[in-house]
Design a protein around this motif. Structure first.
Motif, PDB file in Angstrom:
ATOM      1  N   SER A  19     -19.295  39.637 -75.333  1.00  0.00           N
ATOM      2  CA  SER A  19     -18.484  38.257 -75.416  1.00  0.00           C
ATOM      3  C   SER A  19     -18.955  38.158 -77.569  1.00  0.00           C
ATOM      4  N   THR A  20     -17.844  37.504 -78.122  1.00  0.00           N
ATOM      5  CA  THR A  20     -18.524  37.817 -79.574  1.00  0.00           C
ATOM      6  C   THR A  20     -19.366  36.444 -79.167  1.00  0.00           C
ATOM      7  N   ASN A  21     -19.477  35.268 -78.575  1.00  0.00           N
ATOM      8  CA  ASN A  21     -20.530  33.838 -78.426  1.00  0.00           C
ATOM      9  C   ASN A  21     -21.164  33.953 -77.625  1.00  0.00           C
ATOM     10  N   ARG A  22     -21.280  34.626 -75.921  1.00  0.00           N
ATOM     11  CA  ARG A  22     -22.375  34.460 -75.181  1.00  0.00           C
ATOM     12  C   ARG A  22     -23.934  35.378 -75.680  1.00  0.00           C
ATOM     13  N   ARG A  23     -25.142  35.384 -75.386  1.00  0.00           N
ATOM     14  CA  ARG A  23     -26.643  36.159 -75.318  1.00  0.00           C
ATOM     15  C   ARG A  23     -27.057  36.434 -74.224  1.00  0.00           C
ATOM     16  N   HIS A  24     -27.644  37.600 -74.155  1.00  0.00           N
ATOM     17  CA  HIS A  24     -27.631  37.821 -72.742  1.00  0.00           C
ATOM     18  C   HIS A  24     -29.282  38.749 -73.089  1.00  0.00           C
ATOM     19  N   ASN A  25     -30.662  38.094 -72.894  1.00  0.00           N
ATOM     20  CA  ASN A  25     -31.737  39.047 -72.668  1.00  0.00           C
ATOM     21  C   ASN A  25     -31.468  40.007 -74.418  1.00  0.00           C
ATOM     22  N   GLY A  26     -30.693  38.806 -75.351  1.00  0.00           N
ATOM     23  CA  GLY A  26     -31.404  38.346 -76.416  1.00  0.00           C
ATOM     24  C   GLY A  26     -29.987  40.379 -77.493  1.00  0.00           C
ATOM     25  N   ARG A  27     -29.148  40.593 -76.234  1.00  0.00           N
ATOM     26  CA  ARG A  27     -27.303  40.823 -76.985  1.00  0.00           C
ATOM     27  C   ARG A  27     -26.502  40.686 -76.350  1.00  0.00           C
ATOM     28  N   PRO A  28     -26.248  40.683 -76.927  1.00  0.00           N
ATOM     29  CA  PRO A  28     -24.143  40.042 -76.252  1.00  0.00           C
ATOM     30  C   PRO A  28     -23.558  40.328 -74.568  1.00  0.00           C
ATOM     31  N   ASP A  29     -23.660  39.603 -73.656  1.00  0.00           N
ATOM     32  CA  ASP A  29     -23.591  39.048 -73.104  1.00  0.00           C
ATOM     33  C   ASP A  29     -22.078  40.237 -72.003  1.00  0.00           C
ATOM     34  N   ARG A  30     -22.291  40.939 -71.071  1.00  0.00           N
ATOM     35  CA  ARG A  30     -21.027  41.950 -70.352  1.00  0.00           C
ATOM     36  C   ARG A  30     -20.734  40.970 -69.502  1.00  0.00           C
ATOM     37  N   CYS A  31     -19.433  40.634 -69.674  1.00  0.00           N
ATOM     38  CA  CYS A  31     -18.737  40.200 -68.667  1.00  0.00           C
ATOM     39  C   CYS A  31     -17.622  42.181 -67.509  1.00  0.00           C
ATOM     40  N   TYR A  32     -17.942  41.769 -66.128  1.00  0.00           N
ATOM     41  CA  TYR A  32     -17.742  43.534 -66.184  1.00  0.00           C
ATOM     42  C   TYR A  32     -16.178  42.784 -64.422  1.00  0.00           C
ATOM     43  N   TYR A  33     -15.157  43.935 -65.111  1.00  0.00           N
ATOM     44  CA  TYR A  33     -13.869  44.204 -64.846  1.00  0.00           C
ATOM     45  C   TYR A  33     -13.849  45.169 -63.636  1.00  0.00           C
ATOM     46  N   ILE A  34     -13.180  45.181 -62.499  1.00  0.00           N
ATOM     47  CA  ILE A  34     -12.906  46.125 -61.563  1.00  0.00           C
ATOM     48  C   ILE A  34     -11.656  46.719 -61.678  1.00  0.00           C
ATOM     49  N   ARG A  35     -11.069  48.180 -61.415  1.00  0.00           N
ATOM     50  CA  ARG A  35      -9.536  48.064 -61.840  1.00  0.00           C
ATOM     51  C   ARG A  35      -9.200  48.642 -60.478  1.00  0.00           C
ATOM     52  N   TYR A  36      -8.362  48.478 -59.892  1.00  0.00           N
ATOM     53  CA  TYR A  36      -7.915  49.380 -58.202  1.00  0.00           C
ATOM     54  C   TYR A  36      -5.948  48.455 -57.689  1.00  0.00           C
ATOM     55  N   ARG A  37      -5.604  49.637 -57.696  1.00  0.00           N
ATOM     56  CA  ARG A  37      -4.025  49.268 -56.484  1.00  0.00           C
ATOM     57  C   ARG A  37      -3.808  48.189 -55.417  1.00  0.00           C
ATOM     58  N   ASN A  38      -3.592  47.642 -55.804  1.00  0.00           N
ATOM     59  CA  ASN A  38      -3.424  46.861 -54.572  1.00  0.00           C
ATOM     60  C   ASN A  38      -2.373  46.906 -53.668  1.00  0.00           C
ATOM     61  N   ALA A  39      -2.095  46.368 -52.519  1.00  0.00           N
ATOM     62  CA  ALA A  39      -1.055  47.373 -51.372  1.00  0.00           C
ATOM     63  C   ALA A  39       0.349  47.127 -51.547  1.00  0.00           C
ATOM     64  N   GLN A  40       1.151  46.822 -53.429  1.00  0.00           N
ATOM     65  CA  GLN A  40       2.009  46.927 -53.721  1.00  0.00           C
ATOM     66  C   GLN A  40       2.048  48.183 -54.278  1.00  0.00           C
ATOM     67  N   ASP A  41       1.216  49.161 -54.482  1.00  0.00           N
ATOM     68  CA  ASP A  41       0.850  49.888 -55.934  1.00  0.00           C
ATOM     69  C   ASP A  41       0.810  49.772 -57.024  1.00  0.00           C
ATOM     70  N   LYS A  42       0.854  48.421 -57.372  1.00  0.00           N
ATOM     71  CA  LYS A  42       0.135  47.425 -58.776  1.00  0.00           C
ATOM     72  C   LYS A  42      -1.012  48.085 -58.732  1.00  0.00           C
ATOM     73  N   MET A  43      -1.176  48.414 -60.028  1.00  0.00           N
ATOM     74  CA  MET A  43      -2.496  48.323 -60.878  1.00  0.00           C
ATOM     75  C   MET A  43      -2.925  47.125 -61.776  1.00  0.00           C
ATOM     76  N   VAL A  44      -4.113  46.483 -60.776  1.00  0.00           N
ATOM     77  CA  VAL A  44      -4.580  45.158 -60.992  1.00  0.00           C
ATOM     78  C   VAL A  44      -5.614  45.318 -62.182  1.00  0.00           C
ATOM     79  N   ARG A  45      -6.099  44.242 -62.864  1.00  0.00           N
ATOM     80  CA  ARG A  45      -7.579  44.288 -62.931  1.00  0.00           C
ATOM     81  C   ARG A  45      -8.329  42.875 -62.723  1.00  0.00           C
TER      82      ARG A  45
END
Length: 369
Positions: A19-45
């Motif tokens: 993040s450019t405006n969120r801080r956590h433990n003195g550093r930029p906060d991190r937002c976690y995502y996961i990527r996988y293929r759904n039942a239609q074999d489409k890549m989603v995030r």
């Protein structure tokens, strides 16, 4: 579009952005995502959450593994997590729910509308930073708001955010909100000349029924909320007692009716209402500008607080007289602890010094004799 970074070879399919405006433990906060293929074999995030919300690459990887397992076995995926509520949405629920402080809800609603809604209302608590709070405080100071007002605004904001976090409606703040110091020890003292100007202004005020509210505050030390909530059934003229049914302490209280209070209330007109000082349609009064107007007529100091200042002036006059000890002053003011009354001790010290100086006058007189 944020720049996504792979969390590492150990956490396959896990990404994050800083993040450019969120801080956590003195550093930029991190937002976690996961990527996988759904039942239609489409890549989603799919968004998992922020590091400040206790999410880690390991947590994200575990959720990803669950998603893939569910897809392989034809199971329904969990519903998408609902969007956290904004501060405006939280405030609406807060003021309608049991979390609001009933006695001050109107003041709190005004504080939200006037000081918080525009700057912070549209944001989710989780994205608010210390910089946002610093800007809020700077804005309040530029508008010449008192330290007490700034403290009350921040305290309301903290209550609303905690209300949302406790009910899982939104994440908590990503930082600890530091409350500014407020000067709660301010004690107004009126000089004899200022008392005379106040009494003259009270007598000259066009609406004497309204002026009586100020008399009750100045000559009885009642709080504004207690005056507005005073009912005729609370007044016992026979035993010269005023019952405060909903005081600040929360417990019913009784105060003696001195001569000035007795005369003021005995001659006060009775309106078609259960309240002594009713508002519109005979209902409980919400506010009044009469104290501010009388303060101006009496030419009292600019920093004198119209309502609470009168209560302090009442206590200060009693302490300065030297005829009321701190214990009885505490009872008259209905303070919960002696420490609250101690702020008037220096005024009593002055009267004791004056009394002590009489000894010197007596000795000097004997020498002359």
């Amino acid at each position: 579009m944020p720049k996504f970074v792979t969390a590492g070879k150990k956490w396959v399919g896990v990404q994050y952005y800083e993040s450019t405006n969120r801080r956590h433990n003195g550093r930029p906060d991190r937002c976690y995502y996961i990527r996988y293929r759904n039942a239609q074999d489409k890549m989603v995030r799919e968004k998992i959450g922020w590091a400040s919300e206790k999410y880690t690459p390991q947590t994200a990887a575990h959720i990803r593994a669950e998603r893939i397992r569910s897809i392989r076995h034809g199971e329904d995926l969990p519903r998408k997590k609902e969007r956290p509520l904004t501060c405006n949405e939280l405030s609406e629920r807060y003021f309608k729910g049991p979390g609001a402080l009933i006695k001050s809800i109107r003041n709190d609603e005004n504080r939200w509308e006037n000081h918080l809604k525009i700057g912070l209302g549209s944001k989710e608590p989780g994205v608010i930073t210390q910089l946002d709070i610093d800007k809020l405080i700077k804005d309040l100071k530029n508008r010449e708001k008192s330290a007490g007002t700034i403290w009350n605004v921040l305290e309301l904001f903290r209550r609303i955010v905690n209300f949302g976090a406790d009910r899982n409606l939104s994440p908590p703040l990503s930082f600890k909100l530091k409350m500014p110091k407020r000067n709660s020890e301010k004690t107004e003292v009126l000089s004899p000349e200022e008392w005379e100007r106040l009494k003259a202004a009270l007598n000259e005020y066009p609406n004497q029924a309204s002026a009586n509210m100020v008399r009750i505050a100045a000559f009885g030390g009642l709080r504004k909320s207690e005056i507005f909530g005073l009912k005729w059934e609370d007044i016992d003229f026979l035993h010269r007692i005023i019952r405060i049914s909903n005081p600040k302490s929360g417990e019913p209280e009784k105060i003696p009716m001195n001569d000035l209070l007795y005369e003021t209330l005995k001659t006060h007109p009775k309106f078609d209402s259960e309240y002594v000082f009713p508002g519109r349609s005979g209902k409980k009064r919400g506010d009044s500008k009469v104290a501010q107007r009388i303060k101006k007529m009496a030419k009292l100091p600019d920093d004198f607080r119209p309502w609470h200042g009168l209560r302090h002036a009442y206590a200060s006059a009693l302490a300065e007289s030297g005829e009321v000890d701190l214990y009885h002053l505490m009872k008259l003011m209905r303070h919960r602890s002696p420490q609250m009354t101690q702020r008037y001790a220096h005024l009593r010290d002055k009267s004791l010094l004056d009394a002590s100086n009489k000894l010197g006058a007596m000795i000097s007189k004997k020498k002359e004799d």
